[in-house]
Design a protein around this motif. Structure first.
Motif, PDB file in Angstrom:
ATOM      1  N   GLY A  50       1.735  -6.088  -6.524  1.00  0.00           N
ATOM      2  CA  GLY A  50       3.040  -6.442  -6.540  1.00  0.00           C
ATOM      3  C   GLY A  50       3.753  -7.186  -5.470  1.00  0.00           C
ATOM      4  N   CYS A  51       2.934  -7.659  -4.546  1.00  0.00           N
ATOM      5  CA  CYS A  51       3.318  -8.699  -3.545  1.00  0.00           C
ATOM      6  C   CYS A  51       3.202 -10.001  -4.074  1.00  0.00           C
ATOM      7  CB  CYS A  51       2.576  -8.302  -2.255  1.00  0.00           C
ATOM      8  SG  CYS A  51       3.295  -9.232  -0.747  1.00  0.00           S
ATOM      9  N   HIS A  52       4.086 -10.834  -4.231  1.00  0.00           N
ATOM     10  CA  HIS A  52       3.907 -12.210  -4.758  1.00  0.00           C
ATOM     11  C   HIS A  52       3.753 -13.434  -3.836  1.00  0.00           C
ATOM     12  CE1 HIS A  52       4.787 -11.184  -9.133  1.00  0.00           C
ATOM     13  NE2 HIS A  52       5.585 -10.120  -8.380  1.00  0.00           N
ATOM     14  N   SER A  53       3.592 -12.863  -2.476  1.00  0.00           N
ATOM     15  CA  SER A  53       3.466 -13.869  -1.527  1.00  0.00           C
ATOM     16  C   SER A  53       2.125 -13.771  -0.726  1.00  0.00           C
ATOM     17  CB  SER A  53       4.645 -13.840  -0.442  1.00  0.00           C
ATOM     18  OG  SER A  53       4.268 -12.418   0.298  1.00  0.00           O
ATOM     19  N   GLN A  54       1.335 -12.906  -1.084  1.00  0.00           N
ATOM     20  CA  GLN A  54       0.035 -12.668  -0.371  1.00  0.00           C
ATOM     21  C   GLN A  54      -0.924 -11.857  -1.142  1.00  0.00           C
ATOM     22  OE1 GLN A  54      -0.440 -11.498   3.679  1.00  0.00           O
ATOM     23  NE2 GLN A  54       1.210 -12.537   4.472  1.00  0.00           N
ATOM     24  N   PRO A  55      -2.310 -12.436  -1.045  1.00  0.00           N
ATOM     25  CA  PRO A  55      -3.235 -11.386  -1.803  1.00  0.00           C
ATOM     26  C   PRO A  55      -3.507 -10.068  -1.404  1.00  0.00           C
ATOM     27  CG  PRO A  55      -4.415 -13.061  -0.243  1.00  0.00           C
ATOM     28  CD  PRO A  55      -2.975 -13.321  -0.258  1.00  0.00           C
ATOM     29  N   GLY A  66       0.155  10.167   5.365  1.00  0.00           N
ATOM     30  CA  GLY A  66       0.759   8.976   5.770  1.00  0.00           C
ATOM     31  C   GLY A  66       1.007   8.148   4.745  1.00  0.00           C
ATOM     32  N   TRP A  67       1.498   6.598   4.978  1.00  0.00           N
ATOM     33  CA  TRP A  67       1.389   5.642   4.117  1.00  0.00           C
ATOM     34  C   TRP A  67       1.662   4.451   4.749  1.00  0.00           C
ATOM     35  CZ3 TRP A  67       6.484   8.035   5.056  1.00  0.00           C
ATOM     36  CH2 TRP A  67       7.595   7.281   5.649  1.00  0.00           C
ATOM     37  N   THR A  68       1.268   3.516   3.865  1.00  0.00           N
ATOM     38  CA  THR A  68       1.066   1.984   4.261  1.00  0.00           C
ATOM     39  C   THR A  68       2.169   1.224   3.580  1.00  0.00           C
ATOM     40  OG1 THR A  68      -0.960   1.569   2.992  1.00  0.00           O
ATOM     41  CG2 THR A  68      -1.071   2.137   5.395  1.00  0.00           C
ATOM     42  N   LEU A  69       1.903   0.865   2.221  1.00  0.00           N
ATOM     43  CA  LEU A  69       2.332   0.028   1.348  1.00  0.00           C
ATOM     44  C   LEU A  69       3.191   0.966   0.239  1.00  0.00           C
ATOM     45  CD1 LEU A  69      -0.114  -2.668   0.184  1.00  0.00           C
ATOM     46  CD2 LEU A  69       1.485  -2.331   2.261  1.00  0.00           C
ATOM     47  N   PRO A  70       4.471   0.444  -0.078  1.00  0.00           N
ATOM     48  CA  PRO A  70       5.261   0.893  -1.566  1.00  0.00           C
ATOM     49  C   PRO A  70       4.292   0.956  -2.659  1.00  0.00           C
ATOM     50  CG  PRO A  70       6.553  -0.580  -0.226  1.00  0.00           C
ATOM     51  CD  PRO A  70       5.214  -0.871   0.268  1.00  0.00           C
ATOM     52  N   VAL A  71       4.516   1.902  -3.765  1.00  0.00           N
ATOM     53  CA  VAL A  71       3.839   2.075  -4.642  1.00  0.00           C
ATOM     54  C   VAL A  71       4.460   2.619  -5.776  1.00  0.00           C
ATOM     55  CG1 VAL A  71       2.972   4.518  -4.154  1.00  0.00           C
ATOM     56  CG2 VAL A  71       1.526   2.810  -5.532  1.00  0.00           C
ATOM     57  N   LYS A  72       4.117   2.272  -7.171  1.00  0.00           N
ATOM     58  CA  LYS A  72       4.680   2.864  -8.303  1.00  0.00           C
ATOM     59  C   LYS A  72       3.604   2.894  -9.266  1.00  0.00           C
ATOM     60  CE  LYS A  72       8.101   1.730 -11.874  1.00  0.00           C
ATOM     61  NZ  LYS A  72       8.881   0.742 -12.609  1.00  0.00           N
ATOM     62  N   LEU A  73       3.456   4.302  -9.943  1.00  0.00           N
ATOM     63  CA  LEU A  73       2.570   4.584 -10.866  1.00  0.00           C
ATOM     64  C   LEU A  73       3.123   4.560 -12.234  1.00  0.00           C
ATOM     65  CD1 LEU A  73      -0.185   5.780 -11.772  1.00  0.00           C
ATOM     66  CD2 LEU A  73       0.627   8.084 -11.280  1.00  0.00           C
ATOM     67  N   ASP A  74       2.892   3.936 -13.245  1.00  0.00           N
ATOM     68  CA  ASP A  74       3.405   3.817 -14.544  1.00  0.00           C
ATOM     69  C   ASP A  74       2.315   4.556 -15.479  1.00  0.00           C
ATOM     70  OD1 ASP A  74       5.989   2.481 -14.491  1.00  0.00           O
ATOM     71  OD2 ASP A  74       4.800   0.871 -13.766  1.00  0.00           O
ATOM     72  N   ILE A  75       2.680   5.537 -16.116  1.00  0.00           N
ATOM     73  CA  ILE A  75       1.916   6.466 -16.987  1.00  0.00           C
ATOM     74  C   ILE A  75       2.056   6.019 -18.519  1.00  0.00           C
ATOM     75  CG2 ILE A  75       1.104   8.746 -17.586  1.00  0.00           C
ATOM     76  CD1 ILE A  75       2.108   9.436 -14.643  1.00  0.00           C
ATOM     77  N   TYR A 124       3.106  -2.901  -3.455  1.00  0.00           N
ATOM     78  CA  TYR A 124       3.954  -3.799  -2.875  1.00  0.00           C
ATOM     79  C   TYR A 124       3.854  -4.305  -1.564  1.00  0.00           C
ATOM     80  CZ  TYR A 124       6.257  -2.229  -7.611  1.00  0.00           C
ATOM     81  OH  TYR A 124       6.546  -1.821  -8.714  1.00  0.00           O
ATOM     82  N   CYS A 125       4.553  -5.143  -1.148  1.00  0.00           N
ATOM     83  CA  CYS A 125       4.588  -6.037   0.114  1.00  0.00           C
ATOM     84  C   CYS A 125       4.940  -4.748   0.989  1.00  0.00           C
ATOM     85  CB  CYS A 125       5.511  -7.077   0.103  1.00  0.00           C
ATOM     86  SG  CYS A 125       5.046  -8.625  -0.852  1.00  0.00           S
ATOM     87  N   PRO A 126       4.436  -4.992   2.209  1.00  0.00           N
ATOM     88  CA  PRO A 126       5.196  -3.936   3.204  1.00  0.00           C
ATOM     89  C   PRO A 126       6.305  -4.648   3.823  1.00  0.00           C
ATOM     90  CG  PRO A 126       3.158  -5.337   4.399  1.00  0.00           C
ATOM     91  CD  PRO A 126       3.330  -5.425   2.730  1.00  0.00           C
TER      92      PRO A 126
END
Length: 296
Positions: A14-19, A138-147, A289-291
């Motif tokens: 979901g980060c549109h600027s980096q792989p 802990g956490w690093t990146l934002p995330v979303k889980l769609d079911i 998603y992007c950090p």
């Protein structure tokens, strides 16, 4: 007849600027698509054959072309270069990042089999998947889980989405009062190479993990110690009841998890959604998603 491997897990960049690269573990090993690169805005469908157990998937960013030496997410695991010492030829995690990754975890049931806990004797449970988003470390990146399918909590509430898009490294507590341990902790995990915040420790991880510059307060500690157990909640000495009544529930870390990632576990005995039971026909889309601050 050989079963055709289903693919019901899609991971989206979901980060549109980096792989982004996705690392994963399957019990003690990994599958053939380790460190798969996902282009900005792209996705990858991971095979999920029947009885694929104890899987964990986490994102990495700012990596080299092989998916190693990442600014975010190089915490080790199968096939990860940070844990291999070329001098000794041995596994050595001390050069890895702290294991504070945002993780999707799952154990997949038998494809096409029923998942019906109301049937007496548990005879119709072979088709159940068990999935969760884990922020306990802990956490690093934002995330979303769609079911897409039938996923339910332990109290039989149906879940269609877990939305942690608002989770940001900017929200990581820089002055967490760990009262039982007797000090105020900066939970931000700062990468010594990029000098950027590259993760957020949970209180338990902060008290135990010795990587990067976190040796002073964590070296030699054990989860069972009186200063640590109220945050890590090992049983014994803690019980679920004492853990839920303890100082972990009054931390800024947990408040942030509950506000930015409603329904997701923030510690071992949290009353969030936690582990969900899903039918084998369920499809999962995990978007990372992007950090807040893109890695160099």
């Amino acid at each position: 007849m050989v079963e055709v491997s289903r693919s019901i897990l899609r991971i989206v960049n979901g980060c549109h600027s980096q792989p982004m690269w996705i690392a994963h573990a399957i019990a003690a090993g990994s599958g053939p698509d380790q460190n798969v690169r996902i282009a900005p805005g792209g996705f990858h469908d991971f095979p999920t054959p029947s009885h694929l157990s104890a899987t964990r998937f986490w994102p990495k960013m700012g990596c080299d072309e092989s998916g190693h030496n990442c600014a975010i997410g190089s915490s080790g695991g199968p096939g990860q270069s940070c844990q291999f010492n070329p001098v000794t030829g041995q596994e050595d995690y001390k050069n890895c990042a702290p294991p504070v990754d945002t993780k999707f975890e799952a154990s997949f049931g038998e494809n096409g089999a029923p998942c019906n806990p109301k049937t007496p004797g548990g005879v119709e449970m072979k088709g159940c998947d068990y999935v969760d988003i884990s922020l306990v470390d802990g956490w690093t990146l934002p995330v979303k889980l769609d079911i897409q399918g039938d996923c339910r909590t332990a109290t039989d509430q149906k879940v269609d989405v877990l939305d942690c898009e608002g989770l940001s490294l900017n929200s990581c507590p820089a002055a967490e009062h760990l009262t039982a341990a007797g000090f105020t902790a900066d939970l931000r995990a700062i990468n010594p190479k990029t000098h950027k915040v590259s993760g957020c420790y949970s209180p338990c991880s902060k008290l135990l993990d010795t990587k990067w510059s976190n040796q002073e307060r964590s070296s030699g500690r054990r989860p069972e110690e009186s200063e640590v157990s109220p945050y890590c909640c090992p049983t014994p000495p803690q019980t679920p009841e004492s853990c839920r009544a303890g100082p972990i529930t009054r931390t800024s870390f947990l408040k942030t998890v509950h506000e930015k990632c409603p329904g997701v576990y923030g510690y071992a005995y949290d009353d969030g959604t936690g582990l969900m039971r899903c039918s084998s026909a369920t499809h999962y889309t995990v978007t990372f998603y992007c950090p807040a601050d893109l890695p160099a």
